[in-house]
Write an enzyme that holds these catalytic residues in place. Sequence first.
Site, mmCIF file in Angstrom:
data_model
loop_
_atom_site.group_PDB
_atom_site.id
_atom_site.type_symbol
_atom_site.label_atom_id
_atom_site.label_comp_id
_atom_site.label_asym_id
_atom_site.label_seq_id
_atom_site.Cartn_x
_atom_site.Cartn_y
_atom_site.Cartn_z
ATOM 1 N N SER A 20 108.596 -37.834 -85.898
ATOM 2 C CA SER A 20 109.434 -36.630 -85.960
ATOM 3 C C SER A 20 109.541 -36.022 -87.352
ATOM 4 O O SER A 20 110.084 -34.922 -87.492
ATOM 5 C CB SER A 20 110.838 -36.949 -85.436
ATOM 6 N N HIS A 37 119.818 -33.600 -74.758
ATOM 7 C CA HIS A 37 120.613 -32.936 -75.773
ATOM 8 C C HIS A 37 121.320 -31.687 -75.256
ATOM 9 O O HIS A 37 122.054 -31.043 -76.013
ATOM 10 C CB HIS A 37 119.726 -32.519 -76.956
ATOM 11 N N CYS A 95 115.348 -33.349 -81.294
ATOM 12 C CA CYS A 95 115.109 -33.183 -79.860
ATOM 13 C C CYS A 95 113.613 -33.010 -79.588
ATOM 14 O O CYS A 95 113.000 -32.026 -80.000
ATOM 15 C CB CYS A 95 115.876 -31.968 -79.342
#
Length: 654
Positions: A339, A382, A395
């Site tokens: 991420s 989320h 997310c």
Amino acid sequence: MKPLDTERHDEELRQHAEPPRLLRDDTKFASGKIAFFQYITVAIFVFLIASFWDLQVSNPEIYSEAALRNSVKSLPILAPRGKILDRDGRLIVDNHASFTLILNRQLLKQEHLRPIADGLNIDYDELVAKVRRFSSRPKYDRMVVKQELTRADVAFVTAHSDPSTFPEMELIQAYRRLYPHDGLAAHVIGYVGEVSELELDSADFAKYNQGDVIGKAGLERQYNDVLIGSDGQYQVRVDNLGHEREEIGRKEAVPGQSLQLTLDLDLQAVAELAMDGKRGAVVALDPRTGEVLAMVSRPTFDASMFAGRFSTADWAKIANDPDKPLLNRAIQAQKAPGSTFKPIMAIAGLETGDIDDGFRVHCSGGAYFYGHPFKCHIKTGHGDTDLHKAIAQSCDVFFYNVGNRMGIDKIAQYAEALGLGHKTGIDLPAEASGLIPSSKWKMRTFRQKWYAGETISVSIGQGQTVVTPLQLAAAIGALSMGGELHKPHLLLGKNDAGSRFDLKAENVSRVVSGMSAVVNEWGTGTIARLPGIEVCGKTGTAQLASNEYLKANKANLGQSMQDDAWFVGFAPRHNPEIVVVAYYENGVHGIRAAPIVRDVIKSYFDKKVRKQQLEVAKNSVPQLLPRPATDQPTVAGPPEVLEPRKKEEPEIIE
């Protein structure tokens, strides 16, 4: 006429009547013998005259030089390598004087090798093999037998190097590298060693001879020609027994030039301490210049072991270590960034117009793309998510959609423009290039087209995407600077003008705002928060294999296939001065890499405050007396390392 038989009978009577003639009285034989000896005598005189002509007229310098060598002994004066200093002038690598034994192969006798090997406690077979390797070289090339002699070795050589025992042994002063303890900055500094036969066969090392010590890795190799210096020589006259009588000439050695690095030993020590007992890497850069402030790779190695005699068994042990201590993970580990790639995705989506500030996605814990399910790291999802929340809470579903809108080639365009997918050009050897996939790359490599479904994994830093910690630091640094990219470097004063990839200020501000929320609001990296400093960051958790493979082989894999942990952070938010990447191999969650980055950033700003305070104190105190001079700069005390704090708000673990 007499009959024929009567004539024959008379001839026989005459022969018996004459006395026999001796061979020596034969004039024909005597004249031939005299001529033979005359020719031999002339040939000998011709040979002597020709040799005299060759010696005195044709090539007098060759024979004069040979005669001179018999009366003059020359020994090298080895030049010390240049020192290596940190950015504040503090010593990192130094030299210390020692003794080295060399063999004069003009005086070498094979029967002496066994007692010499026994007396110096070295392997006889290795010594014989080394002599054999040197056999193709000129006799006047001396051979290094053993470096870093002990007191016992020196005593043996001194007692047995006389002309009547082992005259081929010669003792010279040399310099051995003194490296930091515990492998501090070992991968950056590198190490030295004797030039190998393979290296001698390459053009880069054509000017070296067997036995020469050169840089083998790291900065020692990168700047070998700067550090190595120039050897000198001294000559002494010897008598016919080999005893030294007088010194007749000396050319002093020229030491190598010293290197001053961009490294800050205080930050380096903090980063080393934070990675103790872990596998991975830490890189700290100044995004304004590209200066590398700290670079750590763990596990590390003791560079001092390479500076002396290094056996084949020792090399095999370290080279075959499954933890790969010789691998500089900071520039050679090519890993999925997870991420931490999402800020790159965010700026690319905004710049291309595929998303805007109003773009939202509903995350329910996963989504389907092209008939395949893709999960989010939060199973419950989320909910409604915009860009700010997507970066802060990482997310996956939001960025799946961003990547699906953009397509692989737009992603590759912006990732490569910010420095991913190719070497950064840092002044270290053997840097890896990483990989940012694209449709052209797949066609060129596999002769296959790119499928849209493959883009989904790339959107969250998985799939074929791999980067090095240094590349990620440079890329996030360039993003934080609005697209201004500087080449990372370790030599102080080597700043380049840099390059610029134009990014809209408002788009950069949106991405940086999300990264600030990661640490300072309710994001996945709140453990990296620092009082009084607005740290911006991004966590990353990278899978090493698919979930199906991990479930099927869970019993056999152990910890070797646990997720890698990443964290990248910079500070302050506006006009950043430092960017730090921590890669924690098999660290499971990105949040476990965040304290490493936090401690390095804190150390940087703590030192900055101390310098400011010292400057204020210096200017406020009247200078009544001159301060005593000192050659050593002030060394800062050990920076405080923060412990993870308890949070009032729940932490989101990626």
